[in-house]
Design a protein around this motif. Structure first.
Motif, PDB file in Angstrom:
ATOM      1  N   VAL A  27      -3.684  -5.985  -8.776  1.00  0.00           N
ATOM      2  CA  VAL A  27      -2.332  -6.595  -8.591  1.00  0.00           C
ATOM      3  C   VAL A  27      -1.573  -5.623  -7.596  1.00  0.00           C
ATOM      4  CG1 VAL A  27      -0.130  -7.190  -9.648  1.00  0.00           C
ATOM      5  CG2 VAL A  27      -2.274  -7.775 -11.035  1.00  0.00           C
ATOM      6  N   ILE A  28      -1.424  -4.462  -7.983  1.00  0.00           N
ATOM      7  CA  ILE A  28      -0.645  -3.611  -7.130  1.00  0.00           C
ATOM      8  C   ILE A  28      -0.923  -3.523  -5.780  1.00  0.00           C
ATOM      9  CG2 ILE A  28       0.098  -1.238  -6.924  1.00  0.00           C
ATOM     10  CD1 ILE A  28       0.143  -1.015  -9.885  1.00  0.00           C
ATOM     11  N   PRO A  29      -2.359  -3.399  -5.134  1.00  0.00           N
ATOM     12  CA  PRO A  29      -2.697  -3.528  -3.883  1.00  0.00           C
ATOM     13  C   PRO A  29      -2.335  -4.689  -3.135  1.00  0.00           C
ATOM     14  CG  PRO A  29      -4.484  -2.781  -5.114  1.00  0.00           C
ATOM     15  CD  PRO A  29      -3.506  -3.074  -6.217  1.00  0.00           C
ATOM     16  N   LYS A  30      -2.363  -5.826  -4.058  1.00  0.00           N
ATOM     17  CA  LYS A  30      -1.924  -7.086  -3.206  1.00  0.00           C
ATOM     18  C   LYS A  30      -0.435  -7.119  -2.908  1.00  0.00           C
ATOM     19  CE  LYS A  30      -5.841  -9.970  -5.240  1.00  0.00           C
ATOM     20  NZ  LYS A  30      -6.025 -11.129  -6.053  1.00  0.00           N
ATOM     21  N   LEU A  31       0.490  -6.531  -4.123  1.00  0.00           N
ATOM     22  CA  LEU A  31       1.595  -6.570  -3.993  1.00  0.00           C
ATOM     23  C   LEU A  31       2.125  -5.717  -2.919  1.00  0.00           C
ATOM     24  CD1 LEU A  31       4.204  -7.410  -5.684  1.00  0.00           C
ATOM     25  CD2 LEU A  31       4.010  -5.304  -6.939  1.00  0.00           C
ATOM     26  N   VAL A  32       1.634  -4.439  -2.710  1.00  0.00           N
ATOM     27  CA  VAL A  32       2.332  -3.716  -1.806  1.00  0.00           C
ATOM     28  C   VAL A  32       1.676  -4.371  -0.392  1.00  0.00           C
ATOM     29  CG1 VAL A  32       1.734  -1.314  -0.733  1.00  0.00           C
ATOM     30  CG2 VAL A  32       1.707  -1.627  -3.032  1.00  0.00           C
ATOM     31  N   SER A  33       0.589  -5.071  -0.149  1.00  0.00           N
ATOM     32  CA  SER A  33       0.016  -5.457   1.038  1.00  0.00           C
ATOM     33  C   SER A  33       1.106  -6.791   1.496  1.00  0.00           C
ATOM     34  CB  SER A  33      -1.433  -6.082   1.024  1.00  0.00           C
ATOM     35  OG  SER A  33      -2.230  -5.036   0.638  1.00  0.00           O
ATOM     36  N   VAL A  34       1.400  -7.482   0.634  1.00  0.00           N
ATOM     37  CA  VAL A  34       2.551  -8.692   0.591  1.00  0.00           C
ATOM     38  C   VAL A  34       3.641  -8.066   0.958  1.00  0.00           C
ATOM     39  CG1 VAL A  34       3.511 -10.520  -0.243  1.00  0.00           C
ATOM     40  CG2 VAL A  34       1.158 -10.445  -0.624  1.00  0.00           C
ATOM     41  N   ASP A  35       4.256  -6.988   0.655  1.00  0.00           N
ATOM     42  CA  ASP A  35       5.405  -6.468   0.860  1.00  0.00           C
ATOM     43  C   ASP A  35       5.636  -6.008   2.138  1.00  0.00           C
ATOM     44  OD1 ASP A  35       8.140  -5.395  -0.044  1.00  0.00           O
ATOM     45  OD2 ASP A  35       7.261  -3.506   0.446  1.00  0.00           O
ATOM     46  N   LYS A  55      -9.050   5.419  -5.782  1.00  0.00           N
ATOM     47  CA  LYS A  55      -8.617   5.816  -4.127  1.00  0.00           C
ATOM     48  C   LYS A  55      -8.002   4.831  -3.775  1.00  0.00           C
ATOM     49  CE  LYS A  55     -11.907   9.675  -3.364  1.00  0.00           C
ATOM     50  NZ  LYS A  55     -12.883  10.289  -2.346  1.00  0.00           N
ATOM     51  N   VAL A  56      -6.834   4.952  -2.934  1.00  0.00           N
ATOM     52  CA  VAL A  56      -6.573   3.955  -2.115  1.00  0.00           C
ATOM     53  C   VAL A  56      -6.890   3.903  -0.640  1.00  0.00           C
ATOM     54  CG1 VAL A  56      -4.188   3.212  -1.206  1.00  0.00           C
ATOM     55  CG2 VAL A  56      -4.233   4.099  -3.453  1.00  0.00           C
ATOM     56  N   ALA A  57      -7.245   2.770  -0.404  1.00  0.00           N
ATOM     57  CA  ALA A  57      -7.867   2.560   1.166  1.00  0.00           C
ATOM     58  C   ALA A  57      -6.697   2.022   1.779  1.00  0.00           C
ATOM     59  CB  ALA A  57      -9.266   2.172   1.245  1.00  0.00           C
ATOM     60  N   ILE A  58      -6.194   2.285   2.961  1.00  0.00           N
ATOM     61  CA  ILE A  58      -5.549   1.597   4.005  1.00  0.00           C
ATOM     62  C   ILE A  58      -5.998   1.446   5.398  1.00  0.00           C
ATOM     63  CG2 ILE A  58      -2.906   1.712   4.964  1.00  0.00           C
ATOM     64  CD1 ILE A  58      -2.297   3.910   2.880  1.00  0.00           C
ATOM     65  N   THR A  59      -6.146  -0.225   5.403  1.00  0.00           N
ATOM     66  CA  THR A  59      -6.381  -0.439   6.925  1.00  0.00           C
ATOM     67  C   THR A  59      -5.500  -1.366   7.542  1.00  0.00           C
ATOM     68  OG1 THR A  59      -7.159  -2.572   5.850  1.00  0.00           O
ATOM     69  CG2 THR A  59      -8.811  -0.578   6.016  1.00  0.00           C
ATOM     70  N   LEU A  60      -5.549  -1.114   8.932  1.00  0.00           N
ATOM     71  CA  LEU A  60      -4.490  -1.779   9.799  1.00  0.00           C
ATOM     72  C   LEU A  60      -5.270  -3.102  10.302  1.00  0.00           C
ATOM     73  CD1 LEU A  60      -2.888   1.122  11.661  1.00  0.00           C
ATOM     74  CD2 LEU A  60      -2.037  -0.191   9.593  1.00  0.00           C
ATOM     75  N   GLY A  61      -4.688  -4.237  10.051  1.00  0.00           N
ATOM     76  CA  GLY A  61      -5.264  -5.471  10.646  1.00  0.00           C
ATOM     77  C   GLY A  61      -4.241  -6.467  11.140  1.00  0.00           C
ATOM     78  N   GLY A  62      -4.578  -7.488  11.734  1.00  0.00           N
ATOM     79  CA  GLY A  62      -3.697  -8.400  12.553  1.00  0.00           C
ATOM     80  C   GLY A  62      -3.160  -7.942  13.838  1.00  0.00           C
ATOM     81  N   ASP A  63      -2.718  -8.992  14.586  1.00  0.00           N
ATOM     82  CA  ASP A  63      -1.859  -8.654  15.724  1.00  0.00           C
ATOM     83  C   ASP A  63      -0.875  -7.270  15.776  1.00  0.00           C
ATOM     84  OD1 ASP A  63      -3.417 -10.455  16.949  1.00  0.00           O
ATOM     85  OD2 ASP A  63      -2.089 -12.005  16.601  1.00  0.00           O
ATOM     86  N   GLN A  64      -0.271  -7.324  14.689  1.00  0.00           N
ATOM     87  CA  GLN A  64       1.104  -6.489  14.680  1.00  0.00           C
ATOM     88  C   GLN A  64       0.483  -5.113  13.454  1.00  0.00           C
ATOM     89  OE1 GLN A  64       3.842  -7.078  16.115  1.00  0.00           O
ATOM     90  NE2 GLN A  64       3.147  -8.981  16.624  1.00  0.00           N
ATOM     91  N   ASP A  65      -0.753  -4.998  13.383  1.00  0.00           N
ATOM     92  CA  ASP A  65      -1.073  -3.753  12.736  1.00  0.00           C
ATOM     93  C   ASP A  65      -0.464  -3.795  11.198  1.00  0.00           C
ATOM     94  OD1 ASP A  65      -3.233  -2.937  14.567  1.00  0.00           O
ATOM     95  OD2 ASP A  65      -2.035  -1.759  15.651  1.00  0.00           O
ATOM     96  N   VAL A  66      -0.361  -4.536  10.638  1.00  0.00           N
ATOM     97  CA  VAL A  66       0.270  -4.603   9.175  1.00  0.00           C
ATOM     98  C   VAL A  66      -0.733  -3.793   8.502  1.00  0.00           C
ATOM     99  CG1 VAL A  66       1.262  -5.831   7.391  1.00  0.00           C
ATOM    100  CG2 VAL A  66       1.438  -6.664   9.978  1.00  0.00           C
ATOM    101  N   PRO A  67      -0.369  -2.939   7.384  1.00  0.00           N
ATOM    102  CA  PRO A  67      -1.309  -2.252   6.782  1.00  0.00           C
ATOM    103  C   PRO A  67      -1.590  -2.902   5.532  1.00  0.00           C
ATOM    104  CG  PRO A  67       0.945  -1.394   6.269  1.00  0.00           C
ATOM    105  CD  PRO A  67       1.022  -2.408   7.482  1.00  0.00           C
ATOM    106  N   ALA A  68      -2.815  -2.882   5.115  1.00  0.00           N
ATOM    107  CA  ALA A  68      -3.450  -3.770   4.043  1.00  0.00           C
ATOM    108  C   ALA A  68      -4.088  -2.498   3.133  1.00  0.00           C
ATOM    109  CB  ALA A  68      -4.552  -4.758   4.500  1.00  0.00           C
ATOM    110  N   PHE A  69      -3.863  -2.808   1.773  1.00  0.00           N
ATOM    111  CA  PHE A  69      -4.109  -1.697   0.822  1.00  0.00           C
ATOM    112  C   PHE A  69      -5.107  -2.166  -0.332  1.00  0.00           C
ATOM    113  CE2 PHE A  69       0.451  -1.102   2.076  1.00  0.00           C
ATOM    114  CZ  PHE A  69       0.405   0.391   2.210  1.00  0.00           C
TER     115      PHE A  69
END
Length: 201
Positions: A152-160, A65-79
């Motif tokens: 790899v893929i979650p990090k890749l999408v988060s960095v994107d 399952k994919v878990a998406i969380t919002l973090g940081g000042d700009q609410d950037v999604p982390a996967f």
């Protein structure tokens, strides 16, 4: 100073771009390894036996399952990817129902639940669909797939997502700088025009 902010943002963007490029290379390497190992398994397979998505059946289901969380000042999604499926929720509801009825002994219920979970885990493992003697190359392909999906893929999408946010911040900072420069030029013109008028008088 907006110039310093833009420089800092661009520096951060370059670091993110380096991470993104490295992760893309890792993903490409893993995908190549997956396809090569599946090809090896098919080459060494018995006559009429093939490994691949064309031979999946109704047992095929998502095991991550994919878990998406919002973090940081700009609410950037982390996967992030987590293991689990809807069967875990069903098992939990079955456990609650059995507890409410009070019909089963606690230790017996625990043993039965562990047995059910073990069977479910075995059924969910795609390697078991192809028999007990699974080729090593197929196991390697599964390990590479898990690494790609979970790491790899979650990090890749988060960095994107972070890169997209930095691009937005750079555009905003440049617009702000352009407005400030335009205001400064306009103020200089007004001051120059006022000075010229005083000299004329």
């Amino acid at each position: 100073m907006e110039v310093d902010r833009i420089d800092n943002l661009l520096e951060r963007y370059l670091h993110l771009l380096h991470q993104y490029t490295t992760l893309r290379e890792q993903l490409s390497s893993l995908q190549t390894g997956i396809y090569q190992n599946i090809a090896r398994a098919n080459f060494a397979a018995e006559r009429g036996m093939r490994f691949g998505q064309d031979y999946y059946d109704e047992r095929m289901q998502a095991s991550r399952k994919v878990a998406i969380t919002l973090g940081g000042d700009q609410d950037v999604p982390a996967f992030a990817v987590t293991a689990g499926s809807t069967e875990a929720g069903l098992a939990q509801s079955e456990k609650g129902a059995a507890t409410d009825n009070g019909a089963r002994d606690a230790s017996k219920e625990k043993e039965e639940e562990e047995a059910r979970e073990s069977q479910k885990e075995q059924r969910k493992d795609p390697l078991r669909w192809f028999g007990l003697l699974t080729p090593m190359s197929l196991r390697q392909a599964q390990a590479q797939s898990i690494q790609a999906i979970e790491q790899v893929i979650p990090k890749l999408v988060s960095v994107d997502a972070q890169m997209a946010q930095v691009e937005i911040e750079v555009r905003r900072a440049r617009k702000k700088r352009a407005k400030a420069q335009a205001a400064a030029v306009k103020q200089e013109q007004e001051v120059g025009a006022g000075a010229g008028a005083e000299i004329t008088v």
